[in-house]
Design an enzyme around this catalytic site. Structure first.
Site, PDB file in Angstrom:
ATOM      1  N   HIS A 122      93.105  85.770  45.784  1.00 33.60           N
ATOM      2  CA  HIS A 122      91.660  85.533  45.763  1.00 33.60           C
ATOM      3  C   HIS A 122      91.035  85.564  47.166  1.00 33.60           C
ATOM      4  O   HIS A 122      91.633  85.126  48.143  1.00 33.60           O
ATOM      5  CB  HIS A 122      91.351  84.175  45.112  1.00 33.60           C
ATOM      6  CG  HIS A 122      91.934  83.033  45.894  1.00 33.60           C
ATOM      7  ND1 HIS A 122      91.254  82.419  46.907  1.00 33.60           N
ATOM      8  CD2 HIS A 122      93.147  82.442  45.837  1.00 33.60           C
ATOM      9  CE1 HIS A 122      92.003  81.476  47.433  1.00 33.60           C
ATOM     10  NE2 HIS A 122      93.174  81.466  46.796  1.00 33.60           N
TER      11      HIS A 122
ATOM     12  N   HIS B 191      96.843 100.216  54.011  1.00 35.34           N
ATOM     13  CA  HIS B 191      97.906 100.475  53.026  1.00 35.34           C
ATOM     14  C   HIS B 191      98.683  99.179  52.813  1.00 35.34           C
ATOM     15  O   HIS B 191      99.285  98.660  53.754  1.00 35.34           O
ATOM     16  CB  HIS B 191      98.836 101.584  53.539  1.00 35.34           C
ATOM     17  CG  HIS B 191      99.979 101.891  52.621  1.00 35.34           C
ATOM     18  ND1 HIS B 191     100.907 102.849  52.908  1.00 35.34           N
ATOM     19  CD2 HIS B 191     100.353 101.384  51.412  1.00 35.34           C
ATOM     20  CE1 HIS B 191     101.805 102.918  51.927  1.00 35.34           C
ATOM     21  NE2 HIS B 191     101.487 102.028  51.016  1.00 35.34           N
TER      22      HIS B 191
HETATM   23  C1  LIG Z   1     107.574  97.763  61.733  1.00 38.43           C
HETATM   24  C2  LIG Z   1     107.760  99.259  61.755  1.00 38.43           C
HETATM   25  C3  LIG Z   1     106.410  99.954  61.479  1.00 38.43           C
HETATM   26  C4  LIG Z   1     108.225  99.582  63.174  1.00 38.43           C
HETATM   27  O1  LIG Z   1     108.510 100.930  63.288  1.00 38.43           O
HETATM   28  P1  LIG Z   1     108.881 101.517  64.754  1.00 38.43           P
HETATM   29  O2  LIG Z   1     107.740 101.297  65.686  1.00 38.43           O
HETATM   30  O3  LIG Z   1     109.357 102.910  64.517  1.00 38.43           O
HETATM   31  O4  LIG Z   1     110.013 100.549  65.238  1.00 38.43           O
HETATM   32  P2  LIG Z   1     111.590 100.832  65.499  1.00 38.43           P
HETATM   33  O5  LIG Z   1     112.255 101.348  64.271  1.00 38.43           O
HETATM   34  O6  LIG Z   1     111.694 101.618  66.776  1.00 38.43           O
HETATM   35  O7  LIG Z   1     112.148  99.355  65.746  1.00 38.43           O
HETATM   36  C5  LIG Z   1     111.806  98.601  66.893  1.00 38.43           C
HETATM   37  C6  LIG Z   1     112.525  97.265  66.814  1.00 38.43           C
HETATM   38  O8  LIG Z   1     111.996  96.492  65.729  1.00 38.43           O
HETATM   39  C7  LIG Z   1     113.004  96.163  64.778  1.00 38.43           C
HETATM   40  N1  LIG Z   1     112.395  96.316  63.450  1.00 38.43           N
HETATM   41  C8  LIG Z   1     111.755  97.405  62.970  1.00 38.43           C
HETATM   42  N2  LIG Z   1     111.292  97.172  61.737  1.00 38.43           N
HETATM   43  C9  LIG Z   1     111.654  95.907  61.431  1.00 38.43           C
HETATM   44  C10 LIG Z   1     111.454  95.118  60.287  1.00 38.43           C
HETATM   45  N3  LIG Z   1     110.760  95.571  59.235  1.00 38.43           N
HETATM   46  N4  LIG Z   1     111.929  93.868  60.299  1.00 38.43           N
HETATM   47  C11 LIG Z   1     112.616  93.388  61.380  1.00 38.43           C
HETATM   48  N5  LIG Z   1     112.837  94.113  62.503  1.00 38.43           N
HETATM   49  C12 LIG Z   1     112.363  95.356  62.521  1.00 38.43           C
HETATM   50  C13 LIG Z   1     114.115  97.176  65.023  1.00 38.43           C
HETATM   51  O9  LIG Z   1     115.350  96.662  64.631  1.00 38.43           O
HETATM   52  C14 LIG Z   1     114.012  97.374  66.516  1.00 38.43           C
HETATM   53  O10 LIG Z   1     114.599  96.271  67.147  1.00 38.43           O
HETATM   54  P3  LIG Z   1     115.455  96.438  68.525  1.00 38.43           P
HETATM   55  O11 LIG Z   1     114.457  96.960  69.535  1.00 38.43           O
HETATM   56  O12 LIG Z   1     115.921  95.049  68.797  1.00 38.43           O
HETATM   57  O13 LIG Z   1     116.514  97.404  68.209  1.00 38.43           O
HETATM   58  C15 LIG Z   1     108.769  99.772  60.690  1.00 38.43           C
HETATM   59  O14 LIG Z   1     110.101  99.466  61.047  1.00 38.43           O
HETATM   60  C16 LIG Z   1     108.509  99.177  59.305  1.00 38.43           C
HETATM   61  O15 LIG Z   1     108.991  98.102  58.916  1.00 38.43           O
HETATM   62  N6  LIG Z   1     107.715  99.918  58.527  1.00 38.43           N
HETATM   63  C17 LIG Z   1     107.345  99.570  57.177  1.00 38.43           C
HETATM   64  C18 LIG Z   1     108.088 100.481  56.178  1.00 38.43           C
HETATM   65  C19 LIG Z   1     107.566 100.316  54.785  1.00 38.43           C
HETATM   66  O16 LIG Z   1     107.255  99.225  54.359  1.00 38.43           O
HETATM   67  N7  LIG Z   1     107.449 101.410  54.077  1.00 38.43           N
HETATM   68  C20 LIG Z   1     106.846 101.393  52.744  1.00 38.43           C
HETATM   69  C21 LIG Z   1     106.143 102.695  52.520  1.00 38.43           C
HETATM   70  S1  LIG Z   1     105.451 102.837  50.919  1.00 38.43           S
END
Ligand SMILES: CC(C)(COP(=O)(O)OP(=O)(O)OC[C@H]1O[C@@H](n2cnc3c(N)ncnc32)[C@H](O)[C@@H]1OP(=O)(O)O)[C@@H](O)C(=O)NCCC(=O)NCCS
Length: 221
Positions: free
Chosen positions: A147, A156
């Protein structure tokens, strides 16, 4: 909301495009074809339902500027570009035409909620009382918007994410799958909330936060 007589052009022939095509059909509409940026996709079938790319994006934009009606006999447009920034950039062009919100029959949307044009609400999503969802938002499968939340254009909310009551989410922000934002939190524009994060503090514009409790990637608060 069943769009029985609607025939759609779908803008975006990628992965999100085919999911939106399913949503159109599940809500009683018909897919005429796709508009896509990639010239090499013109004429190609881009989804399992058999619809083709009938027009490139530049050709559509040129046509949209001069014509009053959509091409190919379509009477509505669906904006199905997965990238939030690109989707936002195309929003105004679509508003010249009939560009309805699409709500899966298996979603639950409160009568007092507001859902903007071109927003797509997938199966098992829940939008509760007096929530306000902007335009071209993706409320993905099983996402919950409690709510009084306010969600900006082209955001998104990924599958299974939860916005507790009175949360604000800015434009083009991406809330990752399964993330939880606790009540009353303000998340800025162009932010990213990692999959599975639990957000207990406000998130500034442009920030990426991950983990439980969510912390900013690259430092900061
Ligand atoms: C948060 C997010 C956007 C970051 O992406 P990014 O900028 O490419 O980040 P990286 O993959 O380079 O990761 C950077 C650091 O964050 C950490 N990290 C990334 N995503 C994380 C998550 N969801 N939870 C915890 N840690 C995360 C990685 O382990 C890495 O840590 P390190 O530097 O200690 O190794 C991405 O990981 C994410 O979670 N996206 C959402 C995906 C999703 O929900 N998709 C649904 C589509 S319908």
């Amino acid at each position: 909301v069943a769009d029985g007589e609607r025939t759609f052009l779908v803008w975006g022939g990628g992965g999100h495009g085919k999911v939106v095509a399913d949503l159109i059909r599940q809500s009683g509409g018909r897919v005429i074809g796709y508009i896509d940026r990639e010239p090499r996709l013109e004429g190609e079938v881009v989804e399992p339902g058999g619809a083709r790319v009938v027009m490139t994006e530049p050709a559509f934009l040129e046509r949209a500027m001069s014509a009053a009606a959509l091409p190919c006999g379509a009477n509505a447009i669906a904006l199905a570009i997965g990238d939030n920034h690109s989707r936002d950039a195309c929003l105004d062009e679509c508003l010249r035409f009939t560009a309805p919100a699409l709500i899966h029959p298996g979603a639950s949307v409160s009568a007092s909620a507001v859902v903007g044009a071109m927003t797509v609400v997938f199966a098992r999503a829940v939008i509760n009382a007096e929530a306000q969802i902007g335009r071209a938002v993706i409320v993905n499968s099983g996402a919950i918007v409690e709510h009084d939340c306010v969600v900006g254009d082209a955001a998104h909310l990924s599958p299974g994410s939860i916005l507790c009551g009175s949360v604000r989410v800015g434009k083009r922000t991406w809330v990752g799958a399964g993330a939880v934002v606790i009540q009353g939190i303000q998340v800025g524009s162009d932010a990213r909330i990692g999959a599975g994060a639990v957000v207990i503090r406000d998130v500034p514009d442009g920030a990426t936060v991950v983990g439980n409790p969510a912390r900013r990637l690259g430092g900061g608060d």
